[in-house]
Design a protein around this motif. Structure first.
Motif, PDB file in Angstrom:
ATOM      1  N   ALA A 199       0.833  -1.205   0.000  1.00 20.45           N
ATOM      2  CA  ALA A 199       0.000   0.000   0.000  1.00 20.45           C
ATOM      3  C   ALA A 199       0.864   1.250   0.000  1.00 20.45           C
ATOM      4  N   GLU A 200       1.891   1.270   0.834  1.00 22.30           N
ATOM      5  CA  GLU A 200       2.765   2.447   0.901  1.00 22.30           C
ATOM      6  C   GLU A 200       3.542   2.629  -0.391  1.00 22.30           C
ATOM      7  N   ALA A 201       4.039   1.527  -0.938  1.00 23.76           N
ATOM      8  CA  ALA A 201       4.770   1.613  -2.211  1.00 23.76           C
ATOM      9  C   ALA A 201       3.869   2.153  -3.317  1.00 23.76           C
ATOM     10  N   ARG A 202       2.653   1.643  -3.386  1.00 17.57           N
ATOM     11  CA  ARG A 202       1.723   2.101  -4.422  1.00 17.57           C
ATOM     12  C   ARG A 202       1.365   3.571  -4.248  1.00 17.57           C
ATOM     13  N   ALA A 203       1.229   4.014  -3.008  1.00 14.70           N
ATOM     14  CA  ALA A 203       0.936   5.424  -2.770  1.00 14.70           C
ATOM     15  C   ALA A 203       2.072   6.302  -3.281  1.00 14.70           C
TER      16      ALA A 203
END
Length: 481
Positions: free
Chosen positions: A378-382
């Motif tokens: 999730a953090e990487a995609r954000a």
């Protein structure tokens, strides 16, 4: 008082080699030649330890004795140092940050809680020494297995893969706690005695390189059947975390996706079953066999049974971080009141079993689990501006917790939401909260008004004074100490 637990299996046999000068860890003072100094682990991975004194060459020719040597290495990780649930990251960094309050009388723990740590602190010294002892053992296994002539290629690969993983994992903890540290890849204690500290960026490069090797060598399947022996998925789980720490968002997303898509690994929907030993969410865990009347050290340390008598309780800041109707607050937090009813304390209730009333443990100590991988992705995609993908991963975690989905349209807003979610999902698990505060540069903001003795230099521990005295090349000391 702080609880201490030490259990010894007298059936184990020990082969130790005494090298010159025990005072320096990097000299590897009193240490086993083949990782056989660890005690009481003959059932740890269902492989009996060697029954006779063996010379190095013989040990590394037999897959059973190599497996036993590696099992002993995991035993030492479980029992002491940063990874242990007894006095490791989950406990110590919980009181160092804003997860746990401390009520005990240990000077070393009080220093952690009040941010009065110095280079003579016993925990600072123990963590450093234990980590490098295990790294030495991993290097010994790598050298011995590589030179073995009677092991099959498959055995060599799985043993070396585990050793590469352990070496990377311990260095990953050292660099986050101490900053620039030596990356040790040899068993030559004369060489290690004079080693200097490597730049933090270089240490992370070595970690990632070792994890890539581990993921190539390790099998995909779980050979133990209990997820207690690292396999390819375990190496990738740590690799995705390392890429997140370094801001390598494409790699973090790709590798986390590989872990998430692995057959047989998925989120456990029942929150009361997430931390049971057979949870499909578990990626890697420590098996507590051989520990008398105990399921996990985490439960024994953190569950409050009497007031007074508690060592730790949950900090009010953490309790306030849960949203209304968060099921994790219901299922993973418990409370106890004093007899007079004037004091109520809250404690982590992820692990629920203390005294073992059956013939087998119900809970193992989980080191990596799938929820973290969803939050990493999730953090990487954000960061990659994949708003929908980031929301999907974040909402997968929130849905299990009984919370409504987020619908945040900006990367910055999503990253803040993910950080909050990590806090209430991963609390009191291996220092995640502290590492997030540090890597996101929020430690000053959060702790300067909470910890009276907080200094910005507290984001790193000091190098133990004993190590600096024995090896001046480890100088300079970290700032603030």
């Amino acid at each position: 008082m702080m609880k201490k637990h030490r259990y010894i299996n007298k059936k184990s046999r020990i082969l130790s080699v005494f090298l010159p000068d025990r005072n320096s860890t990097l000299k590897i003072g009193i240490i086993s030649l083949l990782a056989l100094i660890m005690i009481g682990c003959e059932k740890f991975v269902e492989v009996d330890p060697p029954k006779n004194v063996l010379i190095a060459e013989e040990v590394f020719q037999d897959p059973n004795t190599v497996a036993s040597t590696i099992a002993n290495m995991y035993y030492q990780m479980r029992e002491q140092g940063m990874v242990s649930g007894l006095n490791g990251l989950s406990i110590v960094m919980g009181i160092y940050s804003d997860e746990l309050d401390y009520y005990g009388f240990s000077n070393d723990y009080l220093a952690m809680y009040t941010h009065n740590v110095n280079a003579s602190n016993g925990l600072v010294d123990e963590w450093w020494r234990n980590a490098y002892q295990i790294i030495y053992l991993a290097n010994n296994i790598l050298e011995g297995v590589n030179n073995a002539t009677e092991l099959s290629s498959n055995d060599k690969e799985r043993f070396m893969g585990q050793a590469y993983f352990v070496r990377a994992y311990l260095h990953s903890l050292l660099v986050t706690m101490y900053g620039d540290v030596p990356y040790i890849t040899s068993t030559d204690y004369l060489l290690n005695n004079k080693v200097a500290r490597d730049d933090e960026n270089e240490v992370y490069e070595h970690i990632i390189e070792d994890l890539k090797k581990a993921s190539e060598l390790l099998p995909v399947e779980d050979e133990s059947g209990e997820r207690v022996i690292p396999n390819q998925i375990v190496a990738k789980a740590l690799l995705s975390r390392m890429h997140m720490y370094r801001g390598n968002w494409e790699q973090a997303q790709t590798i986390a996706t590989e872990v998430i898509n692995t057959t047989g690994y998925y989120l456990q929907e029942d929150l009361d079953k997430v931390f049971l030993k057979n949870s499909p969410e578990t990626i890697w865990q420590f098996k507590p066999e051989g520990i008398i009347q105990l399921n996990t050290y985490e439960a024994a340390q953190l569950i409050i049974e009497f007031i007074p008598g508690q060592s730790y309780s949950l900090h009010n800041n953490l309790l306030a971080a849960f949203e209304q109707d968060d099921l994790r607050r219901v299922h993973w937090v418990n409370s106890i009141s004093s007899t007079a009813g004037d004091i109520t304390l809250y404690f982590p209730y992820k692990y629920k079993q203390t005294i073992n009333t059956t013939n087998e443990s119900l809970e193992f100590s989980i080191v990596f689990r799938m929820a973290e991988q969803h939050l990493i992705r999730a953090e990487a995609r954000a960061h990659l501006n994949n708003i929908v993908g980031a929301q999907n991963d974040l909402n997968t975690i929130r849905e299990r917790a009984g919370l409504p989905p987020v619908n945040i349209g900006s990367s910055i807003g999503l990253i803040e939401a993910i950080t909050r979610e990590r806090r209430v999902e991963l609390f009191t698990e291996h220092g995640h909260r502290w590492f997030d505060l540090k890597r996101l540069k929020k430690a000053n903001q959060v702790l300067e008004n909470l910890k009276p003795n907080w200094r910005s230099t507290d984001t790193l521990f000091p190098i133990p004074i004993n190590e600096l005295e024995m090896n001046p090349k480890l100088q300079p000391q970290n700032s603030g100490y």
